[in-house]
Design an enzyme around this catalytic site. Structure first.
Site, PDB file in Angstrom:
ATOM      1  N   CYS A   1     -46.998  26.980 -17.628  1.00 39.21           N
ATOM      2  CA  CYS A   1     -47.643  27.760 -18.698  1.00 39.21           C
ATOM      3  C   CYS A   1     -47.435  27.020 -20.027  1.00 39.21           C
ATOM      4  O   CYS A   1     -46.304  26.629 -20.344  1.00 39.21           O
ATOM      5  CB  CYS A   1     -47.059  29.172 -18.775  1.00 39.21           C
TER       6      CYS A   1
ATOM      7  N   CYS B   1     -44.662  27.924 -22.716  1.00 40.45           N
ATOM      8  CA  CYS B   1     -43.333  28.278 -22.216  1.00 40.45           C
ATOM      9  C   CYS B   1     -42.435  27.043 -22.159  1.00 40.45           C
ATOM     10  O   CYS B   1     -42.817  26.013 -21.597  1.00 40.45           O
ATOM     11  CB  CYS B   1     -43.488  28.886 -20.819  1.00 40.45           C
TER      12      CYS B   1
ATOM     13  N   CYS C   1     -31.791  39.781 -18.041  1.00 41.58           N
ATOM     14  CA  CYS C   1     -32.980  38.994 -17.689  1.00 41.58           C
ATOM     15  C   CYS C   1     -32.467  37.716 -17.037  1.00 41.58           C
ATOM     16  O   CYS C   1     -31.742  36.942 -17.667  1.00 41.58           O
ATOM     17  CB  CYS C   1     -33.778  38.695 -18.955  1.00 41.58           C
TER      18      CYS C   1
ATOM     19  N   GLU D   1     -30.662  29.932 -17.784  1.00 46.80           N
ATOM     20  CA  GLU D   1     -30.434  30.907 -18.849  1.00 46.80           C
ATOM     21  C   GLU D   1     -30.390  32.330 -18.291  1.00 46.80           C
ATOM     22  O   GLU D   1     -31.156  32.677 -17.399  1.00 46.80           O
ATOM     23  CB  GLU D   1     -31.575  30.830 -19.862  1.00 46.80           C
TER      24      GLU D   1
ATOM     25  N   CYS E   1     -39.607  25.049 -13.831  1.00 51.06           N
ATOM     26  CA  CYS E   1     -40.668  25.869 -13.225  1.00 51.06           C
ATOM     27  C   CYS E   1     -41.885  24.996 -12.991  1.00 51.06           C
ATOM     28  O   CYS E   1     -42.223  24.140 -13.815  1.00 51.06           O
ATOM     29  CB  CYS E   1     -41.020  27.033 -14.142  1.00 51.06           C
TER      30      CYS E   1
ATOM     31  N   CYS F   1     -37.968  32.280 -22.444  1.00 51.19           N
ATOM     32  CA  CYS F   1     -37.256  31.578 -21.381  1.00 51.19           C
ATOM     33  C   CYS F   1     -37.343  30.069 -21.549  1.00 51.19           C
ATOM     34  O   CYS F   1     -38.349  29.530 -21.948  1.00 51.19           O
ATOM     35  CB  CYS F   1     -37.730  32.037 -20.007  1.00 51.19           C
TER      36      CYS F   1
HETATM   37  S1  SF4 Z   1     -43.830  31.604 -18.213  1.00 48.81           S
HETATM   38 FE1  SF4 Z   1     -42.562  29.774 -17.907  1.00 48.81          FE
HETATM   39  S2  SF4 Z   1     -41.052  30.312 -16.371  1.00 48.81           S
HETATM   40 FE2  SF4 Z   1     -42.679  31.880 -16.302  1.00 48.81          FE
HETATM   41  S3  SF4 Z   1     -44.099  31.109 -14.749  1.00 48.81           S
HETATM   42 FE3  SF4 Z   1     -44.870  30.309 -16.688  1.00 48.81          FE
HETATM   43  S4  SF4 Z   1     -43.906  28.280 -16.860  1.00 48.81           S
HETATM   44 FE4  SF4 Z   1     -42.764  29.407 -15.287  1.00 48.81          FE
END
Ligand code: SF4
Length: 348
Positions: free
Chosen positions: A117, A120, A106, A93, A113, A338
Site C-alpha cells: 500500500c 504505508c 494493535c 511494532e 508486508c 504501522c
Molecule cells: S496497510 Fe501496510 S501493513 Fe497493511 S496491508 Fe497495506 S502495506 Fe501491508
C-alpha cells in the site's frame, strides 16, 4: 513455548509421560499469569518441575518475551508504541492504546508486508517474513505485562492492524487467536478481536467458510478499480468487484457486520462524488465505515484530508444510511501508523 496450542502442549507433556493436569497448570502459568520464571512456582508438582528444568535449558523451549528495542509514548501518554526484537533480529511494532477503563493492543502479524500500500511505511519496506503463532501471542503477553506493571489488568480488545497482512499469514494467525481466546489463559473474547485485511479475497472466504468468530475490517480506500489500485496495488490481484462479492458472501454466511476502513487523502479519495460512489458500492452490505485521515509517512507525499472534508464525507455516508465514524489519530506524534517507528529507527 508460546507457539504451542493447548493440545500441542498436552501432547508434548504426554510424550514425556506427564498427565494432562500438568498441561493445565503450565498453561495457566504461561498465559493467565504471564509467569517470567517457571522454576519457582509452588503450584508445579515435581514431575512438571523436572520437565521444566530439562526442557527449558539449552536449545529447549523458551518463555522469554521479545525484548523492547525502543518505546515511545504520545504526548497525552495514552498511546505507547513498542518496537520488539525477534530472535532472528527482525523487529515488529506493537501499540497499546488506552481508553477510559480499557486498553486495546494493535499487533503485527508479519515482518514487513507484501501488499505494498503506497501510503504505508510497512508496505514501503516489502515483505520479510511471516511471524509465528508464538511471536503473535508474545506481543499480547508483552502488552499485558506492561499494563500489569502499571497496576492495570484492562487489556480488553485486540486489533490485528499492525505490520503485515493477517490473511496472508492465515494459519499462524488462527493458531495465535486460538491461544489468545483460550479461557484458561489470556481469555480475550473473540468478539473483542478484529482482523484487518487489505482485501485478500481467499482469506475472507475462508473466514466465512470456517465461521471464524472474529470481527473483520476491510481496508478499501478507493470506490473504483482505478482509484483503489493506485493506492492498494493488491487490488490488481483481487479486483474491487471480486472483493465486494467476497464481502457480500461473508456477511451472508456469517451474519456479521464488516468494518470498512477508508484512509482519507487530500485530493485523492476525499471528494463528495467518491463518498457517493462508496455508498452505492456498499449497498446491501451490513457495513460500518471508519474514516481515517492519512497518517503522514516519510516516503509518501500525500496529505491528510482537512477536517471539513472529512466531516462532509462522513455526512454523505450517513445520509445514505451507513454508520460512519472518524477514527481519532491516536498517537500521531509517536508515528503510530504501522511500520513508521521501525522505519524511523532504521533511518536514524
Ligand atoms: S496497510 Fe501496510 S501493513 Fe497493511 S496491508 Fe497495506 S502495506 Fe501491508
Amino acid at each position: 513455548m508460546y507457539d504451542l496450542t493447548f493440545a500441542a502442549l498436552e501432547a508434548e507433556l504426554a510424550a514425556s509421560g506427564l498427565r494432562p493436569v500438568h498441561a493445565k497448570t503450565l498453561w495457566r502459568a504461561l498465559h493467565r499469569d504471564g509467569a517470567e520464571d517457571l522454576t519457582q512456582r509452588p503450584d508445579f508438582l515435581p514431575p512438571l518441575r523436572r520437565w521444566i528444568v530439562e526442557r527449558m535449558t539449552g536449545d529447549g523451549f523458551s518463555i522469554a518475551l521479545p525484548p523492547v528495542r525502543s518505546e515511545t509514548a504520545s504526548s497525552d501518554g495514552l498511546t505507547r508504541k513498542f518496537l520488539l526484537a525477534l530472535e532472528d533480529g527482525q523487529e515488529v511494532e506493537t501499540v497499546l492504546m488506552g481508553y477510559p477503563g480499557r486498553h486495546t493492543a494493535c499487533i503485527s502479524t508479519q515482518a514487513g508486508c507484501a501488499m505494498g500500500c503506497v501510503f504505508c511505511a510497512t508496505g514501503q519496506m516489502g515483505f520479510i517474513r511471516h511471524l509465528t503463532a508464538g511471536e503473535i501471542v508474545a506481543q499480547v503477553l508483552h502488552c499485558r505485562r506492561v499494563l500489569r506493571a502499571a497496576g492495570s489488568d484492562g487489556l480488553r480488545n485486540l486489533v490485528l492492524m499492525g505490520m503485515g497482512e493477517p490473511l496472508h499469514n492465515y494459519d499462524a494467525v488462527m493458531a495465535a487467536l486460538g491461544i489468545i481466546t483460550d479461557r484458561r489463559g489470556i481469555n480475550i473474547g473473540p468478539a473483542r478481536i478484529t482482523i484487518s485485511t487489505v482485501g485478500v479475497v481467499p482469506g475472507i472466504l475462508r473466514l466465512a467458510g470456517e465461521q471464524q468468530p472474529y470481527g473483520l475490517a476491510v481496508s478499501l480506500h478507493g470506490a473504483t478499480e482505478e482509484e483503489r489500485s493506485a493506492l492498494v496495488p493488491v487490488s490488481r490481484r483481487w479486483p474491487l468487484a471480486e472483493l465486494i462479492a467476497a464481502c457480500r458472501e461473508y456477511c451472508h454466511r456469517t451474519g456479521r457486520r464488516i468494518f470498512f476502513e477508508w484512509t482519507l487523502i487530500a485530493g485523492r479519495n476525499d471528494s463528495p462524488e467518491t463518498a457517493a460512489r462508496l455508498a452505492t458500492l456498499l449497498q446491501g452490505i451490513d457495513a460500518h465505515i471508519n474514516l481515517i485521515p492519512l497518517n503522514p509517512t516519510q516516503s509518501y507525499d500525500g496529505a491528510a484530508a482537512s477536517a471539513g472534508t472529512v466531516h462532509r464525507f462522513q455526512r454523505i455516508l450517513r445520509d445514505a444510511g451507513f454508520p460512519a465514524t472518524i477514527r481519532q489519530r491516536r498517537g500521531i506524534d509517536v508515528a503510530a501508523g504501522c511500520g513508521q517507528l521501525r522505519a524511523e529507527k532504521r533511518a536514524a
